[in-house]
Motif scaffolding. Structure first.
Motif, PDB file in Angstrom:
ATOM      1  N   GLY B 177       0.810  -1.091   0.114  1.00 36.92           N
ATOM      2  CA  GLY B 177      -0.022   0.004  -0.079  1.00 36.92           C
ATOM      3  C   GLY B 177       0.798   1.397  -0.053  1.00 36.92           C
ATOM      4  N   HIS B 178       2.073   1.263  -0.079  1.00 36.59           N
ATOM      5  CA  HIS B 178       3.151   2.492  -0.058  1.00 36.59           C
ATOM      6  C   HIS B 178       2.982   3.234  -1.225  1.00 36.59           C
ATOM      7  CE1 HIS B 178       4.098   2.009   4.085  1.00 36.59           C
ATOM      8  NE2 HIS B 178       4.494   0.611   3.784  1.00 36.59           N
ATOM      9  N   VAL B 179       2.286   2.524  -2.289  1.00 35.62           N
ATOM     10  CA  VAL B 179       2.308   3.397  -3.519  1.00 35.62           C
ATOM     11  C   VAL B 179       1.130   4.528  -3.319  1.00 35.62           C
ATOM     12  CG1 VAL B 179       2.873   1.699  -5.081  1.00 35.62           C
ATOM     13  CG2 VAL B 179       0.652   1.887  -4.556  1.00 35.62           C
ATOM     14  N   LEU B 180       0.465   4.331  -2.279  1.00 29.88           N
ATOM     15  CA  LEU B 180      -0.737   5.097  -1.847  1.00 29.88           C
ATOM     16  C   LEU B 180      -0.319   6.121  -1.193  1.00 29.88           C
ATOM     17  CD1 LEU B 180      -3.382   2.107  -1.276  1.00 29.88           C
ATOM     18  CD2 LEU B 180      -2.859   3.629  -3.395  1.00 29.88           C
ATOM     19  N   ARG B 181       0.916   6.101  -0.467  1.00 28.33           N
ATOM     20  CA  ARG B 181       1.425   7.110   0.577  1.00 28.33           C
ATOM     21  C   ARG B 181       2.673   7.973  -0.025  1.00 28.33           C
ATOM     22  NH1 ARG B 181       3.361   4.838   5.602  1.00 28.33           N
ATOM     23  NH2 ARG B 181       2.707   6.754   6.735  1.00 28.33           N
ATOM     24  N   LEU B 182       3.446   7.332  -0.893  1.00 30.54           N
ATOM     25  CA  LEU B 182       4.646   7.943  -1.463  1.00 30.54           C
ATOM     26  C   LEU B 182       4.226   8.569  -2.656  1.00 30.54           C
ATOM     27  CD1 LEU B 182       7.579   7.969  -0.443  1.00 30.54           C
ATOM     28  CD2 LEU B 182       8.048   6.133  -2.289  1.00 30.54           C
ATOM     29  N   PRO B 183       4.496   9.924  -2.688  1.00 32.62           N
ATOM     30  CA  PRO B 183       3.923  10.643  -4.131  1.00 32.62           C
ATOM     31  C   PRO B 183       4.951  10.224  -5.113  1.00 32.62           C
ATOM     32  CG  PRO B 183       5.414  12.148  -2.515  1.00 32.62           C
ATOM     33  CD  PRO B 183       5.093  10.717  -1.888  1.00 32.62           C
ATOM     34  N   PHE B 184       4.363  10.086  -6.510  1.00 33.15           N
ATOM     35  CA  PHE B 184       5.213   9.854  -7.393  1.00 33.15           C
ATOM     36  C   PHE B 184       4.592  10.671  -8.520  1.00 33.15           C
ATOM     37  CE2 PHE B 184       1.423   7.027  -7.377  1.00 33.15           C
ATOM     38  CZ  PHE B 184       1.062   7.211  -8.767  1.00 33.15           C
ATOM     39  N   ALA B 185       5.524  10.741  -9.662  1.00 33.18           N
ATOM     40  CA  ALA B 185       5.046  11.658 -10.860  1.00 33.18           C
ATOM     41  C   ALA B 185       5.880  11.188 -12.015  1.00 33.18           C
ATOM     42  CB  ALA B 185       5.560  13.091 -10.417  1.00 33.18           C
ATOM     43  N   GLU B 186       5.318  11.426 -13.235  1.00 34.16           N
ATOM     44  CA  GLU B 186       6.123  11.016 -14.304  1.00 34.16           C
ATOM     45  C   GLU B 186       7.202  12.188 -14.658  1.00 34.16           C
ATOM     46  OE1 GLU B 186       3.895  10.260 -17.817  1.00 34.16           O
ATOM     47  OE2 GLU B 186       3.540   8.460 -17.199  1.00 34.16           O
ATOM     48  N   LEU B 187       8.082  11.949 -15.172  1.00 35.59           N
ATOM     49  CA  LEU B 187       9.179  12.937 -15.752  1.00 35.59           C
ATOM     50  C   LEU B 187       9.416  12.867 -16.998  1.00 35.59           C
ATOM     51  CD1 LEU B 187      11.189  14.761 -14.342  1.00 35.59           C
ATOM     52  CD2 LEU B 187      13.018  12.962 -14.316  1.00 35.59           C
ATOM     53  N   ARG B 188       8.940  13.892 -17.718  1.00 34.65           N
ATOM     54  CA  ARG B 188       9.263  13.954 -19.155  1.00 34.65           C
ATOM     55  C   ARG B 188       9.862  15.330 -19.612  1.00 34.65           C
ATOM     56  NH1 ARG B 188       8.031   9.497 -18.275  1.00 34.65           N
ATOM     57  NH2 ARG B 188       6.577   8.114 -19.287  1.00 34.65           N
ATOM     58  N   PRO B 189      10.621  15.494 -20.665  1.00 37.07           N
ATOM     59  CA  PRO B 189      10.846  14.424 -21.466  1.00 37.07           C
ATOM     60  C   PRO B 189      11.880  13.520 -20.760  1.00 37.07           C
ATOM     61  CG  PRO B 189      11.986  16.618 -22.292  1.00 37.07           C
ATOM     62  CD  PRO B 189      10.870  16.678 -21.075  1.00 37.07           C
ATOM     63  N   TRP B 190      11.972  12.283 -21.471  1.00 38.09           N
ATOM     64  CA  TRP B 190      12.910  11.283 -20.848  1.00 38.09           C
ATOM     65  C   TRP B 190      14.101  11.229 -21.936  1.00 38.09           C
ATOM     66  CZ3 TRP B 190      14.109   9.977 -16.379  1.00 38.09           C
ATOM     67  CH2 TRP B 190      14.811   8.855 -16.267  1.00 38.09           C
ATOM     68  N   PRO B 191      15.463  11.389 -21.669  1.00 41.41           N
ATOM     69  CA  PRO B 191      15.762  11.590 -20.106  1.00 41.41           C
ATOM     70  C   PRO B 191      15.966  12.965 -19.973  1.00 41.41           C
ATOM     71  CG  PRO B 191      17.543  10.836 -21.411  1.00 41.41           C
ATOM     72  CD  PRO B 191      16.712  10.749 -22.304  1.00 41.41           C
ATOM     73  N   GLY B 192      15.674  14.005 -20.929  1.00 44.81           N
ATOM     74  CA  GLY B 192      15.875  15.443 -20.722  1.00 44.81           C
ATOM     75  C   GLY B 192      15.474  15.927 -19.426  1.00 44.81           C
ATOM     76  N   GLY B 193      14.089  15.576 -19.187  1.00 48.26           N
ATOM     77  CA  GLY B 193      13.525  16.097 -17.771  1.00 48.26           C
ATOM     78  C   GLY B 193      14.475  15.983 -16.678  1.00 48.26           C
ATOM     79  N   LEU B 194      15.666  15.212 -16.605  1.00 50.23           N
ATOM     80  CA  LEU B 194      16.429  15.100 -15.345  1.00 50.23           C
ATOM     81  C   LEU B 194      17.067  16.434 -15.304  1.00 50.23           C
ATOM     82  CD1 LEU B 194      18.290  11.654 -16.140  1.00 50.23           C
ATOM     83  CD2 LEU B 194      16.712  12.248 -14.446  1.00 50.23           C
ATOM     84  N   ASP B 195      17.026  17.274 -16.372  1.00 51.99           N
ATOM     85  CA  ASP B 195      17.664  18.844 -15.902  1.00 51.99           C
ATOM     86  C   ASP B 195      16.739  19.403 -14.871  1.00 51.99           C
ATOM     87  OD1 ASP B 195      19.644  18.484 -17.954  1.00 51.99           O
ATOM     88  OD2 ASP B 195      18.105  19.203 -19.640  1.00 51.99           O
ATOM     89  N   LEU B 196      15.423  19.204 -14.950  1.00 53.42           N
ATOM     90  CA  LEU B 196      14.595  19.719 -13.929  1.00 53.42           C
ATOM     91  C   LEU B 196      15.276  19.512 -12.619  1.00 53.42           C
ATOM     92  CD1 LEU B 196      11.677  20.976 -13.362  1.00 53.42           C
ATOM     93  CD2 LEU B 196      11.106  18.451 -12.833  1.00 53.42           C
ATOM     94  N   LEU B 197      15.608  18.389 -12.380  1.00 52.26           N
ATOM     95  CA  LEU B 197      16.280  18.048 -11.010  1.00 52.26           C
ATOM     96  C   LEU B 197      17.314  18.660 -10.585  1.00 52.26           C
ATOM     97  CD1 LEU B 197      15.597  14.046 -11.167  1.00 52.26           C
ATOM     98  CD2 LEU B 197      14.439  15.869  -9.516  1.00 52.26           C
TER      99      LEU B 197
END
Lengths: 276, 276
Positions: B177-197
């Protein structure tokens, strides 16, 4: 590795079409608890499933008695079988399913006799990092612990009270055959036998969530002789085992989260303590 | 927790005896891929199985629509259900099995609608340690990674290309059930979206067995903002993803041993980088 079965001579390939053939006795009724050859009361055979694990059994100290499989799997095992003087029974997936009692996706089985293992003292003599298990009665967790220990450089496993049989078929499978490579021994009496490890210069360190234990990353387990004492999922280590250890470490965990799977927790501790 | 169902009033307990009852539509044919409500093409419902996971769903941001279960499980959930304005259908294990299409040992199901999630930028804003997954298409591995991340203090998960749906029923179950507690999001574009981080001050560190990567224990990941980039079992990270990272670390492994399970390897990295 060869691509086709006719490129290498494989010794003793024997075609079988009758599921009742007496020569297949080692593989009969693997799923029936009361007749399984790999269970207490059975014949204590070691059963390997699939090409990867069968290959590990062939390379292990256990004397292989026979193999049963479909032709394609024997093609993949051709090099491993070359020169081996054991019968390899070739049949169809259907006959195989009838013999073993369930449908086997992996297409090949190997059966071996058990063999004498090193004692706990010998393992302690020759190792820097050991795992000591208490109450790990779940065959899959036990197999996963062997796989993780082998990957991360733990040199052997000692079985305290209440552990399942590592050579049971499902443990063999989940370990990816590493129970056939990584030495293990019983440690008795329990937990008094931990003294044997101390006599060999080991620090015995219990992994337990207790608040007075040291966070794993502060415990400096990567030098000297270390024996990691690990309990089962759920109840964890007994008080007696924790008291018999020289110290205790814990993996800091978020509140409100169930503990990690025991093999996962073990892997984190193995990575901290062992060196491949 | 209450011991008996009559000690607390549980809202909206409704007895059901007809497996064809239309009110049970959310739970019908859970095992039929073409009709499953939790699959693409289905209604996209979130399905929780068992008391522990149902409890996490009830405490999550996902709007619960209905529950279906045997009375004993509703007894266990009495406190969680008190005051909740959703129907809880009480039936027998047999009727339940007929509705869902298989025999459910856990005895209770809850269904919820999906809900908007935070975006990748918001997750990056508020976190120190994130996991970024590429190609984790196996629902059980994905669920296990959420469980391990939640336990070890990773604050969110970003999904790169090729990942499975964390809200699929089997991922939910394996994650406890931890997918219901731990937030997640899509990172796009891939792998260019890593720049956001990187723009948010994260070091993006790839976990890969490549020989030129740094042993995990030498990488000092326990300070500053760190995003752990993890690939799937088998193929691992793509070249493009590794090239888009700021550095690479590896878990030293014994020769001749298959790699660790991907969720186990992730747990070792999470323990090195995150703080619960």
């Amino acid at each position: 590795m060869v691509g086709r079965c006719d490129t290498l001579p494989v010794a003793n390939l024997i075609d079988v079409t009758d599921p009742g053939d007496e020569r297949l006795a080692d593989f009969r009724d693997l799923s029936r608890a009361d007749r399984r050859p790999d269970r207490p009361g059975g014949r204590g055979l070691v059963i390997a499933e699939g090409v990867v694990v069968a290959r590990r059994l062939l390379a292990s100290p256990y004397p292989v008695r026979a193999l049963l499989g479909v032709r394609r799997r024997f093609d993949e095992l051709a090099e491993d079988l070359a020169g081996l003087e054991v019968p390899a029974y070739v049949t169809s997936a259907e006959v195989m399913a009838e013999v073993v009692g369930f449908h086997l996706n992996r297409g090949v089985l190997a059966a071996a006799d058990r063999a004498p293992m090193p004692g706990a003292a010998e393992l302690a003599d020759r190792s820097r990092c050991l795992a000591v298990l208490e109450g790990v009665g779940d065959h899959e967790n036990l197999g996963a612990m062997f796989r993780n220990a082998a990957a991360l450089g733990v040199e052997g496993i000692l079985l305290g009270a209440g552990c399942a049989d590592p050579l049971y078929r499902r443990s063999v499978r989940v370990s990816m055959g590493h129970v056939l490579r990584l030495p293990f021994a019983e440690l008795r009496p329990w937990p008094g036998g931990l003294d044997l490890l101390r006599e060999h210069g080991f620090r015995v360190v219990a992994l337990t969530p207790r608040a007075d234990s040291v966070p794993l990353r502060d415990a400096r387990l990567d030098h000297g002789r270390v024996a990691l004492l690990l309990g089962s999922e759920g109840p964890g280590l007994t008080e007696g085992a924790i008291a018999a250890a020289d110290g205790a470490v814990r993996i800091p965990m978020a509140e409100g989260v169930d503990s990690l799977n025991v093999a996962t927790a073990a892997a984190i501790a193995f990575h901290a303590a062992a060196r491949p």
